[in-house]
Write an enzyme that holds these catalytic residues in place. Structure first.
Site, PDB file in Angstrom:
ATOM      1  N   VAL A 152       0.998   9.864  -3.410  1.00 25.97           N
ATOM      2  CA  VAL A 152      -0.229  10.398  -2.798  1.00 25.97           C
ATOM      3  C   VAL A 152      -1.262   9.281  -2.715  1.00 25.97           C
ATOM      4  CG1 VAL A 152      -2.075  12.101  -2.944  1.00 25.97           C
ATOM      5  CG2 VAL A 152       0.226  12.698  -3.741  1.00 25.97           C
ATOM      6  N   GLY A 154      -1.027   6.149  -1.683  1.00 22.87           N
ATOM      7  CA  GLY A 154      -0.648   4.747  -1.826  1.00 22.87           C
ATOM      8  C   GLY A 154      -1.408   4.090  -2.955  1.00 22.87           C
ATOM      9  N   LYS A 225       2.556  16.059  -0.035  1.00 23.85           N
ATOM     10  CA  LYS A 225       1.498  15.571  -0.918  1.00 23.85           C
ATOM     11  C   LYS A 225       0.686  16.731  -1.482  1.00 23.85           C
ATOM     12  CE  LYS A 225       1.222  11.218   1.611  1.00 23.85           C
ATOM     13  NZ  LYS A 225       0.474  10.446   2.620  1.00 23.85           N
ATOM     14  N   GLY A 316       1.041   1.754   1.861  1.00 20.34           N
ATOM     15  CA  GLY A 316       1.394   0.404   2.281  1.00 20.34           C
ATOM     16  C   GLY A 316       2.261  -0.166   1.182  1.00 20.34           C
TER      17      GLY A 316
END
Length: 339
Positions: A152, A154, A225, A316
């Site tokens: 959740v 990143g 999420k 990312g």
């Protein structure tokens, strides 16, 4: 701490490099002595009980397409569950691709690790979305930790922020923008008046959207999420089947323009109050939650503190790797506290 990495792609590879870079500082500051003893990719494994050389693995991964090509450590015949069951380690990092149909193969990997028992850090949303209550029970029964900060937000510490909010207070609900791809698309549609198809193509060219964007634009990434957050933050025993899901394919340019005239913006909002829902919703442009581009934002509602919002970048490779490292450090502290 001996570590097994399952899945060696865009998250596990940056994580391996991260702990190699910071090995000395982690030993000095946290007392953590880390060794990656096994790595598994789609074509086999590399195993070395003394610890694998990350740079050597990277070279073989680039040149031969698999870590199993290493002449000394490579095991092309070895499957992930066999590595988990047959390799001495304290921690398994599960980073295979998300599958929301049956959670596999990640679900089997996590079950095998928790049963062994090993601590588990996962960035794979599928197993948690489909079986989080059962996985939490198994981890508790075997007295190991199951952590998942990277699923959740990143690198944005959304789950950690919620944990802080809970200290001395109680979160009763939350709503948020949990998917940066859809937020980027809606932001471009509103700002430039382009169609959904044009904004999606732009997002794909920019690297925000996958070639198959259905997990994002149909709302399932946000729903996964939402399930993870509802279990972890609100202590609800829920799975993906408990979420009402609507994506953004049906959002028209004129509805965005009309919302703007009302001082609002249309965002894909995941909400947890009496029910769990993901759907496009109008929100006031003056709200802290109303962020643009690929940003994520979540507003938590607490009994005493009222509303608190956290904003940050979504997923990312390097950002999610840092979330794994946060979880690893937290596990290390917890284990020391029990000693």
């Amino acid at each position: 701490m001996r570590i097994i990495l399952i899945g060696y792609g865009g998250v596990a590879r940056p994580f391996a490099h991260l702990i190699a870079e910071r090995a000395g500082s982690l030993t000095r500051s946290q007392g953590l002595h880390l060794r990656v003893v096994a790595v598994v990719d789609s074509r086999g494994a590399a195993v070395n009980p003394r610890g694998l050389d990350v740079e050597a693995l990277e070279r073989f991964k680039k040149e031969r397409g698999t870590v199993a090509a290493h002449p000394e450590w490579g095991r092309p015949d070895l499957k992930a569950v066999d590595v988990i069951e047959g390799t001495e380690a304290e921690l398994v990092v599960e980073a295979t691709p998300t599958n929301i149909k049956d959670g596999e193969p990640g679900l089997s990997h996590i079950y095998a690790a928790l049963k062994k028992p090993c601590h588990v850090i996962t960035v794979n949303k599928g197993p948690l979305a489909l079986a989080m209550p059962a996985l939490n029970e198994l981890a508790s029964f075997n007295k190991v930790q199951l952590r998942f900060s990277g699923t959740v937000g990143g690198g944005t510490p959304i789950l950690e922020f919620a944990k802080r909010c809970r200290q001395g207070d109680r979160i009763v609900g939350f709503r948020g923008i949990l998917n940066g791809t859809t937020n980027y698309i809606l932001s471009r549609m509103e700002a430039e008046g382009v169609s959904f198809e044009e904004a999606l193509s732009e997002a794909q060219r920019a690297g925000f959207a996958e070639a198959d964007p259905s997990m994002d634009v149909d709302g399932w990434d946000s729903a996964c999420k939402l399930v993870i957050m509802a279990n972890h933050i609100l202590a609800r025993r829920v799975t993906l089947g408990d979420v009402k899901v609507q994506g953004i394919r049906g959002v028209a340019e004129d509805s965005l323009a009309q919302a703007r005239q009302r001082g609002c913006a249309v965002k894909l909002i995941a909400s947890a109050d009496r029910t769990l829902e993901v759907a496009p919703r109008e929100i006031l442009r003056s709200e802290p939650l109303c962020v643009s581009g690929s940003l994520n934002a979540v507003t938590f509602t607490s009994e005493d503190a009222g509303e608190e919002t956290i904003i940050g970048r979504g997923a990312g490779g390097r950002e999610t790797a840092s979330a794994i490292l946060r979880d690893l450090i937290d596990i290390g502290r917890t284990v020391k506290g029990r000693a």
